[in-house]
Design an enzyme around this catalytic site. Structure first.
Site, PDB file in Angstrom:
ATOM      1  N   GLY A  52       0.815  -1.206   0.000  1.00  0.00           N
ATOM      2  CA  GLY A  52       0.000   0.000   0.000  1.00  0.00           C
ATOM      3  C   GLY A  52       0.848   1.254   0.000  1.00  0.00           C
ATOM      4  O   GLY A  52       1.251   1.769  -1.047  1.00  0.00           O
ATOM      5  N   CYS A  53       1.140   1.758   1.187  1.00  0.00           N
ATOM      6  CA  CYS A  53       1.800   3.058   1.303  1.00  0.00           C
ATOM      7  C   CYS A  53       3.264   3.035   0.899  1.00  0.00           C
ATOM      8  O   CYS A  53       3.790   4.055   0.445  1.00  0.00           O
ATOM      9  CB  CYS A  53       1.625   3.593   2.716  1.00  0.00           C
ATOM     10  SG  CYS A  53      -0.116   3.916   3.125  1.00  0.00           S
TER      11      CYS A  53
END
Length: 216
Positions: A149-150
């Site tokens: 994700g990040c």
């Protein structure tokens, strides 16, 4: 022929990113919501391994005067949030929730630039790129969670800002190993050099030594 061989045949990953003239480090979302098991998203083994290794990296980086930018993800309320599909994010990633605080094992408030991000990337609307521009950083080392994700988003934004980008595999983590491996493989084919803690430390120490020699 496997898909991996097909990518290789089509020249993916052939050219290394390499390192430039000055490192900077981003530390993505090592907040208590991810690093303490009392919270719904906390305590994943790969994330805890990444936390431990990132702490080692940062000890050396700060001693060598490397710029560090660290972030959490937090909101005033659900109205401010993007359309997260994760219940735990909607319920706990609030400014006034204890899980939003950065883990003290990686955060030095007297040294690090601290920002609160509202999207997946540490660079999106945060001022981190401006900070690195002032510091003349050209090589970014990405650490933190979660890889799929990040970390992925921050790595792609780092690439888009024209930084040489290194992702130490053992300084990033995810909930499950397969997404961790898959995303690092894909990032490494296109945008970043996937390295390890020792390679990142060697780069920082070499840069510091060359800076000291130049100043002598």
């Amino acid at each position: 022929m496997s898909a991996q061989d097909d990518y290789k045949q089509r020249s993916y990953g052939e050219i290394p990113v390499g390192t430039g003239s000055k490192p900077g480090i981003v530390v993505v979302d090592f907040q208590k919501g991810f690093t303490e098991s009392q919270y719904p998203l906390g305590g994943a083994p790969l994330v805890m391994r990444a936390l431990e290794n990132t702490a080692k990296l940062l000890d050396v980086a700060r001693a060598c005067d490397v710029p560090v930018a660290t972030c959490n993800t937090a909101y005033m309320n659900e109205r401010e949030m993007p359309y997260w599909k994760i219940t735990a994010v909607r319920e706990t990633f609030r400014h006034d929730h204890p899980s939003a605080a950065l883990d003290p094992r990686i955060f030095d408030p007297d040294y690090d630039l601290f920002v609160t991000k509202k999207g997946p990337s540490i660079f999106f609307n945060t001022g981190v790129a401006d900070y690195f521009a002032k510091e003349r950083v050209d090589t970014v080392i990405v650490t933190g969670c979660n890889t799929s994700g990040c970390i992925r988003a921050s790595s792609i934004d780092s690439f888009s800002h024209r930084y040489r980008t290194l992702v130490p595999e053992d300084c990033v983590g995810d909930i499950e190993e397969q997404p961790h491996r898959d995303n690092l493989r894909d990032l490494g084919r296109r945008y970043v050099d996937v390295v390890d803690l020792q390679a990142a430390l060697a780069f920082i120490e070499s840069w510091h030594a060359s800076k000291a020699t130049a100043a002598a």
